[in-house]
Design a protein around this motif. Structure first.
Motif, PDB file in Angstrom:
ATOM      1  N   TYR A 689     -20.058  15.688  -5.190  1.00 27.75           N
ATOM      2  CA  TYR A 689     -20.679  16.592  -6.158  1.00 27.75           C
ATOM      3  C   TYR A 689     -21.390  17.813  -5.563  1.00 27.75           C
ATOM      4  O   TYR A 689     -21.113  18.946  -5.941  1.00 27.75           O
ATOM      5  N   LEU A 705     -29.415  23.636 -11.988  1.00 32.59           N
ATOM      6  CA  LEU A 705     -28.933  22.258 -12.130  1.00 32.59           C
ATOM      7  C   LEU A 705     -27.622  22.171 -12.908  1.00 32.59           C
ATOM      8  O   LEU A 705     -27.034  21.100 -13.002  1.00 32.59           O
ATOM      9  N   VAL A 706     -27.168  23.304 -13.456  1.00 31.76           N
ATOM     10  CA  VAL A 706     -25.869  23.303 -14.126  1.00 31.76           C
ATOM     11  C   VAL A 706     -24.751  23.485 -13.103  1.00 31.76           C
ATOM     12  O   VAL A 706     -23.722  22.821 -13.170  1.00 31.76           O
ATOM     13  N   THR A 707     -24.975  24.376 -12.155  1.00 30.13           N
ATOM     14  CA  THR A 707     -23.907  24.705 -11.205  1.00 30.13           C
ATOM     15  C   THR A 707     -24.027  23.921  -9.898  1.00 30.13           C
ATOM     16  O   THR A 707     -23.051  23.800  -9.167  1.00 30.13           O
ATOM     17  N   TYR A 708     -25.210  23.440  -9.591  1.00 28.73           N
ATOM     18  CA  TYR A 708     -25.390  22.582  -8.419  1.00 28.73           C
ATOM     19  C   TYR A 708     -25.449  21.150  -8.946  1.00 28.73           C
ATOM     20  O   TYR A 708     -26.388  20.763  -9.623  1.00 28.73           O
ATOM     21  N   LEU A 709     -24.411  20.386  -8.659  1.00 27.38           N
ATOM     22  CA  LEU A 709     -24.218  19.133  -9.387  1.00 27.38           C
ATOM     23  C   LEU A 709     -24.941  17.962  -8.734  1.00 27.38           C
ATOM     24  O   LEU A 709     -24.502  17.436  -7.722  1.00 27.38           O
ATOM     25  N   VAL A 710     -26.053  17.592  -9.330  1.00 20.57           N
ATOM     26  CA  VAL A 710     -26.729  16.359  -8.935  1.00 20.57           C
ATOM     27  C   VAL A 710     -26.279  15.289  -9.932  1.00 20.57           C
ATOM     28  O   VAL A 710     -26.478  15.448 -11.132  1.00 20.57           O
TER      29      VAL A 710
END
Lengths: 784, 281
Positions: A689, A705-710
């Motif tokens: 991810y 937090l939408v484009t950096y997937l945690v």
């Protein structure tokens, strides 16, 4: 006989965390919850460019805005800094470390601070910050670590004339055989993505001045002690004038193991303005203003005989430093430097690290720091070597395991204990590999859309930072000891003061377990204090899976000292020799007269009353111990991932994850399982991810937090965890570290599993994270 | 994460909301569940002068049997839509899809009207409304008007609603028992917008396919109907062949979740799976 050899009651039990009632009911005290009267909110104006000069800056409009008390540019505050921001690890004598300050007039990464605005509320500060006018001169930016050293690449620091920060080498040549002369040589090149830490609580700092000129800095930090020292040094303050408090801290993972611009600004401005100054990081700011991790390019070679005996390993690493060196930035590769042979007995060893500046957020310690980077390339290449040799992947690992302990590795350090074969055997017991292989064969035969893959990662790691002498030898500026104090109060309560600084690890619970066992008291009688330099005077804080293996051992030694003093008091009062007293579970008995007994608690009262103490003995039952570990701590284990890959869409989903870890003695299995769960999740997340990416201008693309997937729990199966246990012989508890094992082991297991699922289609490599599009493209390319 | 300054009014009724919107001079936004608007405010991407909070208009939260259609109030939460028995019986694609939106937190705050009026081509429900040929009811100063879903979505985050109109109801047709349906989407995490989503309805007449209706999520600036694929299926093509045509006229975006090329491929895979499901294959 040492007290720690007694049969224990609390150690080893899944005692529920005493921290959780407060935290889970929302009654924790985080820095942002604190609001002393008159507090000013600080907002930092940041560069939108990766590399740009401030030609002119006007703060007039901001200063005139509603609620604004003051605003400062870099030039306004330059006189406040007595030293540049600290880097504690100059890894080579000629390492380049261009000085940087909390505010700058040449931004070298997107997010570099150029001004601050202080206002009565956070909203006013933020609104006013939009009014700061900056005339920017954009400069060429270097972004990609892989090409940063090529001729003509833009320079992050033009004055240096190069982007190279340092080159560090470690070579051994045990057999004299050159690597290229080996029978089989496998070289692979890997990129490990830039990772952006996302602690649940963003960073925050609150500096509160008092009329005497002292300042208390409340910070969401992992390192209150180190922070006090370095903030004082950077500001030219006496350490006695600065108290640092880390209240409840909501996660760190290394990202709060630093001395940050905002902490220095808050203290400097609180002193200047004589008012409390608070800064709370916005989630968006977290992406650019808090350190990143990884961003490594590694070429890794394994050489072996045809029968699968590995003879050489070699790593050539290019590691992104980012724009500046933060606290331990250049040392991160070194934290893996001694374990590039993994858990395998490899006689010839060579690593070379090149640190490189780029116009990106500085990198620094992120969970695992240096060791996930090593384990990833080793375990990926083990699979490649097995394929090259035509040997089963599991058997190649087993054959090359270090099997005798203690084991001095070619890299020079000594592993104190372990049993890698036992971990692997236990893993295979849980896994039911034959059934998985049969299912895999069936799906391959059917040409199913959903292919199954099984991946392995057998690992070791070095943690428990760290023996001070070794740290000195590798040019780290400080030591690696830890301190603990135990006060047996007259009423039978026990106060424990630790130099470790928990931020989610549950030290208050585990430390109480250790002390209650040793002193034979009830666990609820033990209070654990930490995270405040006016309470815990000395310590080196929490990171590198060190708290238990160093701080926990200091605690043991302090408890031993308390028991020794109590023994002297009891012997005096019972008029026997101290040698004639047996000690167990808080009670002394006279040898041969088991009915004559007295307790440590009674001795504590006697020490308080001081009516009848041995001649020359000081009143009070309290002891402090400072422990410097003789060796690192060496956890290890065997992990396996089972994934399902949708070969049409490229979507890879984890089906099972089995982890067998050996972390020595387990104090609290509940907490250890939690650490392992979290660690594995971060490793899986790296594999599938998380990926911080910049565009070619150095603008962060994955800035939220939408484009950096945690991932969330919805994306993950329940993990199957078990343990083997090789006590560490270097400490009385037998403990090793557990904070990072999962993250170190998991990523290669997952990627090896993804590759295993599609290897029959001809796919040989997929870059992390294995996104659906990357997997799909790899399959298309293999078909073509 | 602090929004820029805005004024805030609470609407006591739909008419009051319309009045407040009108007074906002075109720079007022309705606040319903807030799951799109609040993040946009916090990121300062949206900077409306005024918010009109319609969150307390509980009379806009309902699901009613309207004879030939089912009427859903605009303030009905996704979780309520997902659990509704009338929809499950007469138009199950709507309740099923509502259960696929975001995560439980999102579904308990987000509203049907909100997700439609926001006009995000990456949201699930707009494509379903499009495939269904739903009617969307807007109320303004001059009273109510019915906007067919096909005319409602006009651009990225743009709809046919006037600045002082409030979306009050969606009317979805009751599906015949012979109509097959499915909604499939690909996403990385449960909480993510769909990389691609496909809503499919297949109408049967005496067992053979009489017509199809396909809505696409995140394949262009608005939710799209895949007309070429629909015609192919109605014309007797297989699901696999028809699915290859869903990219006709689509302009799939490139972003962190996938390139345009990958999305086009993914849409074909998702469409085939959706049609196969709808056909009961």
């Amino acid at each position: 006989m040492s007290a720690t050899e007694e049969k224990t009651a609390y150690v080893g039990s899944p005692v529920k965390r005493r921290e959780d009632r407060t935290l889970l009911t929302g009654r924790g005290t985080y820095v942002d919850n604190m609001a002393p009267v008159g507090t000013l909110s600080m907002f930092v104006v940041r560069s939108p460019y990766a590399h740009a000069r401030v030609k002119a800056i006007s703060l007039d409009a901001a200063r005139g805005a509603e609620g604004v008390v003051a605003a400062f540019s870099a030039a306004d505050l330059q006189g406040d800094w007595k030293a540049a921001m600290p880097c504690a690890w100059p890894v080579t004598e000629d390492m380049k470390n261009p000085p940087h300050y909390p505010l700058t007039d040449v931004a070298r990464y997107q997010g570099d601070g150029v001004a601050v605005v202080l206002a009565d509320t956070r909203a006013h500060a933020k609104d006013a910050a939009e009014l700061v006018e900056v005339d920017w001169e954009p400069l060429d930016a270097v972004v990609d670590v892989a090409t940063a050293l090529e001729d003509g690449a833009p320079l992050a620091h033009p004055d240096l004339g190069t982007n190279e920060c340092y080159v560090w080498r470690l070579d051994t040549d045990a057999t004299g055989q050159a690597i290229d002369d080996a029978e089989v040589v496998v070289t692979r090149r890997y990129y490990q993505p830039r990772l952006i830490p996302n602690a649940m609580e963003p960073r925050a700092a609150l500096a509160v001045p008092d009329p005497a000129g002292d300042v208390t800095l409340y910070s969401a930090t992992q390192i209150p002690h180190i922070l006090r020292l370095l903030v004082a040094a950077t500001l030219g303050m006496s350490e006695t004038k600065l108290r640092v408090v880390a209240p409840d801290v909501g996660g760190g993972f290394g990202s709060k193991l630093d001395v940050y611009a905002e902490e220095l600004l808050a203290v400097a401005l609180a002193r200047r303005l004589d008012r409390p100054v608070k800064w709370t990081e916005e989630r968006s700011e977290n992406y650019v203003a808090t350190i990143h991790g990884r961003d490594f390019v590694t070429e890794y070679t394994l050489a072996a005989t045809k029968d699968g005996t590995i003879t050489h390993c070699r790593a050539k690493v290019t590691a992104a430093m980012g724009a500046y060196l933060q606290l331990v930035t250049p040392g991160i590769p070194l934290l893996g430097a001694w374990i590039y042979a993994g858990p395998y007995a490899i006689p010839n060893y060579s690593v070379e690290f090149t640190g490189v500046f780029t116009n990106t957020t500085p990198t620094d310690a992120y969970r695992g720091a240096g060791r996930p980077e090593a384990t990833y390339v080793i375990e990926r290449t083990m699979d490649a070597l097995a394929e090259e040799l035509g040997i089963d992947r599991v058997e190649l690992r087993r054959k090359n395991f270090i099997k005798e302990f203690p084991a001095t590795m070619a890299s020079g350090l000594t592993i104190d204990s372990g049993d890698y074969v036992a971990s692997l055997d236990k893993l295979l017991e849980h896994l039911d590999l034959d059934a998985l292989r049969a299912e895999q064969a069936k799906r391959r035969e059917n040409g199913s859309e959903r292919q199954l893959g099984i991946g392995f990662s057998t690992y070791n790691e070095m943690c428990g930072l760290a023996p001070s002498r070794i740290l000195g030898a590798i040019r780290y500026a400080a030591g690696g000891w830890e301190q603990a104090t135990i006060r047996y109060l007259p009423t039978g309560s026990v106060q424990v003061i630790t130099g470790t600084s928990p931020h989610g690890q549950g030290h208050e619970t585990s430390w109480a377990q250790i002390v209650a066992d040793q002193l034979g008291c009830d666990i609820d009688a033990v209070e654990v204090l930490h995270g405040d330099t006016s309470v815990s005077h000395a310590g080196l804080d929490s990171y590198g899976s060190r708290s238990l293996a160093v701080g926990g051992v200091a605690l043991c030694h302090a408890a031993d000292k308390v028991i020794d003093k109590a023994r002297q008091i009891v012997a005096h009062q019972l008029e026997v020799s101290a040698d004639d007293l047996d000690y167990a579970n808080g009670t002394f008995t006279v040898k041969g007269s088991p009915d004559k007994e007295t307790t440590v608690a009674a001795a504590a009262w006697a020490a308080f009353a001081a009516h009848d103490l041995p001649d020359g003995m000081e009143p009070g039952l309290e002891a402090t111990a400072t422990y410097d570990p003789p060796n690192f701590s060496w956890p290890g284990g065997a992990h396996a991932a089972v994934v399902e890959v949708d070969t049409e869409t490229g979507d890879a989903r984890l089906v099972r994850y089995v982890a067998i870890d050996d972390v020595g003695t387990v104090v609290n299995p509940l907490i250890v399982d939690g650490q392992v769960h979290g660690g594995i999740t971060q490793g899986i997340s790296t594999a599938l991810y998380e990926e911080g990416t910049y565009d070619e201008t150095g603008s962060l693309v994955t800035a939220n937090l939408v484009t950096y997937l945690v991932p969330s729990a919805a994306e993950l199966p329940s993990f199957e965890l078990d343990r083997t246990e090789s006590r560490s012989p270097t400490n009385p508890l037998g403990v090793k570290g557990v904070g990072e094992t999962g993250t170190i082991a998991a990523a290669p297991a997952v990627i090896n599993a993804v590759l295993d699922a599609v290897s029959h289609l001809g796919v040989k490599d997929i870059q992390m994270p294995a996104t659906p599009e990357r997997v799909w493209r790899a399959i298309q390319e293999a078909k073509a | 994460m602090i929004p820029a300054r805005f004024d805030y009014d609470v609407a006591e009724s739909v008419d009051h909301a319309i009045e407040l919107l009108g007074a906002g001079g075109g720079d007022a936004k309705l606040l319903a569940g807030g799951h799109s608007l609040i993040p946009a405010l916090k990121l300062r991407i949206a900077r409306p002068a005024k918010l009109v909070d319609i969150g307390r208009l509980s009379d806009l939260s309902y699901v009613k049997d309207g004879g030939t259609h089912v009427a859903i109030g605009a303030l009905t939460r996704h979780a309520t839509v997902a659990a509704d028995g009338t929809l499950a019986e007469h138009c199950p694609i709507v309740s099923f899809t509502a259960g696929q939106i975001g995560d439980p937190q999102v579904r308990h705050c987000g509203t049907l009207g909100g997700t439609l009026a926001h006009g995000d081509p990456a949201s699930d429900m707009p494509a379903v409304m499009l495939a269904l040929g739903a009617d969307l009811v807007a109320r303004g100063k001059g009273g109510e008007r019915v906007i067919p879903a096909t005319e409602f979505f006009t651009g990225v985050f743009e709809t046919a609603l006037a600045p002082d109109e409030v979306l009050v109801e969606a009317r979805v047709p009751k599906l015949a028992g012979s109509t097959g349906w499915s909604y499939v989407k690909a996403n990385r995490r449960a909480q993510d917008w769909a990389t691609v989503g496909v809503a499919a309805l297949v109408h049967r007449d005496n067992g053979s396919v009489a017509g199809a209706s396909i809505g696409l999520v995140n394949m262009g600036g608005t939710p799209l109907r895949a007309r070429a694929a629909e015609d192919a299926l109605a014309g007797g093509k297989s699901a696999a062949d028809a699915a290859m045509l869903v990219t006709d006229g689509a302009e799939p975006p490139s972003d962190h979740a996938g390139s345009s090329e990958y999305r086009a491929h993914l849409a074909q895979v998702m469409a085939r799976r959706a049609l196969e499901q709808a056909l009961g294959d």
